[in-house]
Design an enzyme around this catalytic site. Structure first.
Site, PDB file in Angstrom:
ATOM      1  N   GLN A 137       4.533   4.843   3.912  1.00  0.00           N
ATOM      2  CA  GLN A 137       5.038   5.560   2.753  1.00  0.00           C
ATOM      3  C   GLN A 137       3.912   6.274   2.009  1.00  0.00           C
ATOM      4  O   GLN A 137       2.994   5.636   1.523  1.00  0.00           O
ATOM      5  CB  GLN A 137       5.709   4.550   1.809  1.00  0.00           C
ATOM      6  CG  GLN A 137       6.242   5.150   0.524  1.00  0.00           C
ATOM      7  CD  GLN A 137       6.806   4.065  -0.401  1.00  0.00           C
ATOM      8  OE1 GLN A 137       6.254   2.982  -0.487  1.00  0.00           O
ATOM      9  NE2 GLN A 137       7.902   4.373  -1.065  1.00  0.00           N
ATOM     10  N   SER A 172       0.965   1.170   2.667  1.00  0.00           N
ATOM     11  CA  SER A 172       1.085  -0.103   3.395  1.00  0.00           C
ATOM     12  C   SER A 172       1.126   0.147   4.886  1.00  0.00           C
ATOM     13  O   SER A 172       1.959   0.918   5.347  1.00  0.00           O
ATOM     14  CB  SER A 172       2.359  -0.840   3.002  1.00  0.00           C
ATOM     15  OG  SER A 172       2.495  -0.885   1.620  1.00  0.00           O
ATOM     16  N   GLU A 254      13.955   0.671  -1.798  1.00  0.00           N
ATOM     17  CA  GLU A 254      12.771  -0.181  -1.859  1.00  0.00           C
ATOM     18  C   GLU A 254      12.999  -1.323  -2.848  1.00  0.00           C
ATOM     19  O   GLU A 254      12.738  -2.472  -2.561  1.00  0.00           O
ATOM     20  CB  GLU A 254      11.542   0.634  -2.281  1.00  0.00           C
ATOM     21  CG  GLU A 254      10.293  -0.243  -2.419  1.00  0.00           C
ATOM     22  CD  GLU A 254       9.049   0.528  -2.837  1.00  0.00           C
ATOM     23  OE1 GLU A 254       9.159   1.711  -3.210  1.00  0.00           O
ATOM     24  OE2 GLU A 254       7.964  -0.067  -2.803  1.00  0.00           O
TER      25      GLU A 254
END
Lengths: 406, 356
Positions: A137, A172, A254
């Site tokens: 992301q 991440s 999310e």
């Protein structure tokens, strides 16, 4: 008058599906993998799978049950929500787990299904459903954290493609990802309306990834640098300037995955019960109670908090299922979950005394070393995915109708 | 701020200047990354010896400054502000034992060398991971001491151990019968397991009461370090909120954050009072030292915990990175909270001393 078969028909319309799921899982889930689920696998680096793990992932990918409610035509399971719940229950019954996950499943896939073009869905969704492509992301930037819309990473229009320059942070799993879904600025004169949602291959020349070392040690997070990176316009999702709307929708996915259905919460609170651990390290008084009364009181308070949280999770989920719409309680989930998790970590450390503060090397139990890293890493839970402060603002403004404030 | 003598004011200012200029947090980071076997900054310790800090507690007749605990606390507070990694606090705790219980000969042998900064001394009491002065099994037979001590601060390098045995405190010097095993804690400082197996030992006067007196002094010294850490963490956070811009405004303009800072500031003021109160109680030989120390350690533990946690939270993502200093405070805070009795332990003792 009803015919005999109709009278004997199962009263539970899902019974047929349940039988099918049970049979299929029985045939495909290797019992040796029972309980071997790894909560961190989604953001950990690739590792050598056993042949059983490979076979399990392939079978689930083929069946589409890794993403059970996604449409069949793009490789999903095509199940109803009710059927997906039955599948979940049947998996839990035999200790099976979903081998397909990551950001593609949790955030990007659902968003692309909603906003992507037909070509984009055909290109990307099946690979996510099979777990063969890893996504990361590209949202946060050093100057754009809570205030995400102030992002600066710029995509310049060059006809059939964009040229991207800038930096992202907290990517991440960036060092292991194949592709990145990202928000870029295509117009510097407007804040929210100047943002566009694009997809970038991580092996495009000009993309550089640098892992971030955290207070807990090495981490899956990265800084990602973009220098004259070519992104074809075919990789744009939605229209130019529509990125904020699409990006916010993705954040809803999310948040709902971070605040956790029961399974996330279950993982959060796994491990030895605090009370047992305290008895081992602190000892017991003559009545068999934890010898340290102060600690005992705080463990009880934590335990009660945790139960209240679990009951609230259950209530919110029941209210949602019975079509009463989302419960107001869902807004508090992230903050309460973060607080309870962090308090648990602190208690785990306190109970063990200095043996609970080991960093590495001899003299510590493996669980204790793991708990120290989780304690430190867990400090991020109240920061990422909308910090506790941001969540409180949302509650105050949207739910309580309070005024915008300083 | 306690009312200081001119001498104490000079000492504090000098320590502050030295810590800021010669031993900033970058020096701690360097020590951590280099990970020397002793787990402290040898050059900084030498400089502290030259400045006479190792001798603050040592009477003038033995080559020290004889200034007492408030003075020691002023220095440790300044070192806490920059996380200076030296064995000063551990050595001071052991020095207390020598001053309170050492014979003429023992004092003459050790105190001048301690004052000169030539000796690292360590207090070895606990035999488990939690502070438990009532659970000591170490025994001495025929002048030979045997037992295992856990998490001895500066145990990796100590030349002199003050060891708690069933019948009081003993001095163990040299390595005969001593086995050291490093224990790497999250604060990257020295904490070693020390096994004594028939180590030659000399008894200190004062029996088991001496242990309470010494661990109270050790705890009070740590409180001063904790005060400095909390103070610095708070100041750094306050500065950050005044510079970080989100939503077009500096974070310091958000009232929700202002109130949290105001609360922390309030707690810090209370912390300073109880820490100075404990140090002064020791210096003036008051009868209620244990009570004052329990008050100080309980409040310090809670306050540093609050401030170090908020430091990470209010810094947001950057506070989570190893590159930033917030993690150092968070990690060291937890270790200091656990040493010489955590907040719960001291609340319980406070309750007992007050007959609750």
């Amino acid at each position: 008058m009803a015919t005999a078969p109709e009278i004997d028909a199962p009263t539970d319309p899902l019974e047929g599906f349940r039988a099918h799921a049970r049979e299929w899982l029985g045939a495909h889930f290797p019992p040796s993998l029972k309980g071997k689920d790894n909560a961190m696998s989604a953001v950990e680096g690739p590792h050598e799978n056993s042949s059983e793990e490979d076979a399990w992932q392939a079978a689930m990918g083929e069946k589409g049950w890794g993403v059970p409610t996604w449409p069949k035509e793009y490789g999903g399971g095509g199940l109803s929500r009710a059927e997906a719940r039955v599948l979940q229950e049947e998996m839990a019954r035999i200790g099976a787990w979903n081998p397909i996950g990551g950001m593609g499943v949790m955030m990007f896939g659902p968003t692309l299904l909603e906003y992507g073009s037909e070509e984009q869905k055909r290109e990307h969704i099946p690979a996510i459903a099979k777990g063969t492509v890893r996504w990361c992301q590209g949202y946060s930037e050093p100057g754009a954290g809570s205030d995400l819309a102030s992002l600066q990473c710029f995509a310049e229009d060059r006809g059939d493609h964009y040229v991207v320059n800038g930096q992202k942070t907290w990517t991440s799993g960036g060092q292991w990802a194949d592709k990145c879904f990202m928000l870029v600025r295509t117009d510097k004169t407007k804040k929210h309306e100047g943002i566009t949602f694009v997809l970038c291959d991580m092996d495009t020349p000009g993309v550089e990834v640098k892992p971030i070392r955290l207070i807990s040690g090495s981490s899956p997070f990265c800084e990602t640098f973009f220098t004259d990176v070519k992104v074809p316009k075919a990789n744009r999702v939605g229209q130019e300037g529509e990125g904020w709307t699409i990006g916010k929708r993705l954040l809803q996915h999310e948040r709902s995955s971070l605040s956790g259905g029961g399974s996330t919460a279950g993982r959060m609170f796994s491990g030895a019960p605090l009370g047992q651990l305290a008895k081992k390290y602190v000892g017991v008084d003559e009545q068999g109670r934890i010898a340290d009364a102060d600690l005992r009181g705080r463990i009880v308070r934590h335990d009660m908090d945790m139960r209240a949280f679990m009951l609230t999770l259950r209530r919110a989920s029941l209210e949602a299922k019975s079509n009463q719409g989302p419960s107001a309680a869902t807004s508090i989930m992230k903050n309460v979950g973060a607080r309870i998790m962090q308090e648990r970590s602190e208690l785990l450390i306190e109970i063990r005394g200095l043996a609970g503060l080991g960093w590495e090397g001899e003299g510590f139990e493996a669980d204790a070393l793991k708990d120290v890293r989780s304690w430190l890493f867990g400090k991020a839970v109240s920061i990422y995915g909308g910090s506790s402060e941001i969540q409180n603002n949302v509650i105050a403004k949207r739910i309580l109708g309070m005024l915008d404030h300083q | 701020m306690a009312v200081l003598t001119e001498e104490q004011t000079m000492l504090r200012d000098m320590a502050r200047e030295w810590a800021d200029n010669e031993s900033p947090v970058t020096a701690f980071r360097k020590m951590r990354d280099a990970a020397p076997a002793a787990f402290y900054d040898a050059a900084a310790w030498q400089a502290q010896g030259e400045m006479g800090w190792a001798g603050i507690l040592v009477p003038e007749a033995r080559g020290g400054a004889g200034m007492g605990y408030l003075s020691l606390g002023l220095v440790l507070e300044q070192l806490g502000r920059t996380l200076a990694a030296t064995p000063l606090a551990a050595t001071a705790a052991a020095t207390s034992a020598l001053i309170l219980g050492g014979s003429e000969a023992q004092q003459a042998e050790w105190l001048p060398r301690i004052a000169a900064g030539d000796v690292v001394a360590a207090l070895a009491t606990d035999e488990g991971p939690r502070f438990a002065p009532d659970k000591i099994a170490t025994i001495v037979e025929g002048g030979k001491l045997s037992g295992t001590k856990e998490f001895v601060a500066e145990g990796d390098s100590a030349h002199l151990f003050v060891v708690a045995a069933t019948d009081g405190l003993y001095l163990v010097s040299g390595d005969e019968g001593v086995t050291r095993s490093p224990r790497k804690l999250t604060d990257s400082r020295s904490h070693a397991q020390i096994r004594f197996d028939g180590a030659p030992a000399e008894k200190l006067e004062g029996g088991t009461d001496l242990l309470t007196q010494v661990t109270d002094r050790a705890a009070a010294a740590l409180c001063a370090e904790m005060l400095g850490m909390a103070e610095a963490a708070f100041a750094q956070t306050n500065d950050y909120l005044k510079t970080r811009v989100q939503f077009g405004q500096v974070l310091a303009s958000f009232q929700a954050l202002q109130h949290r800072m105001a609360k922390m500031f309030t707690e810090l003021e209370l912390m300073r009072s109880v820490v100075e109160g404990a140090l002064e109680a020791i210096d003036s030989g008051r009868a209620n030292v244990s009570q004052e120390v329990s008050l100080a350690k309980a409040v310090s533990g809670e306050t540093l915990h609050l401030v170090s946690r908020e430091m990470v939270q209010l810094h947001g993502g950057i506070g989570m990175t190893d590159e930033h200093d917030a993690g150092f405070t968070l990690k060291r805070a937890r270790v200091l909270e656990a040493m010489w009795g955590n907040a719960a332990w001291h609340r319980e003792r406070f309750a007992q001393l007050n007959g609750y």
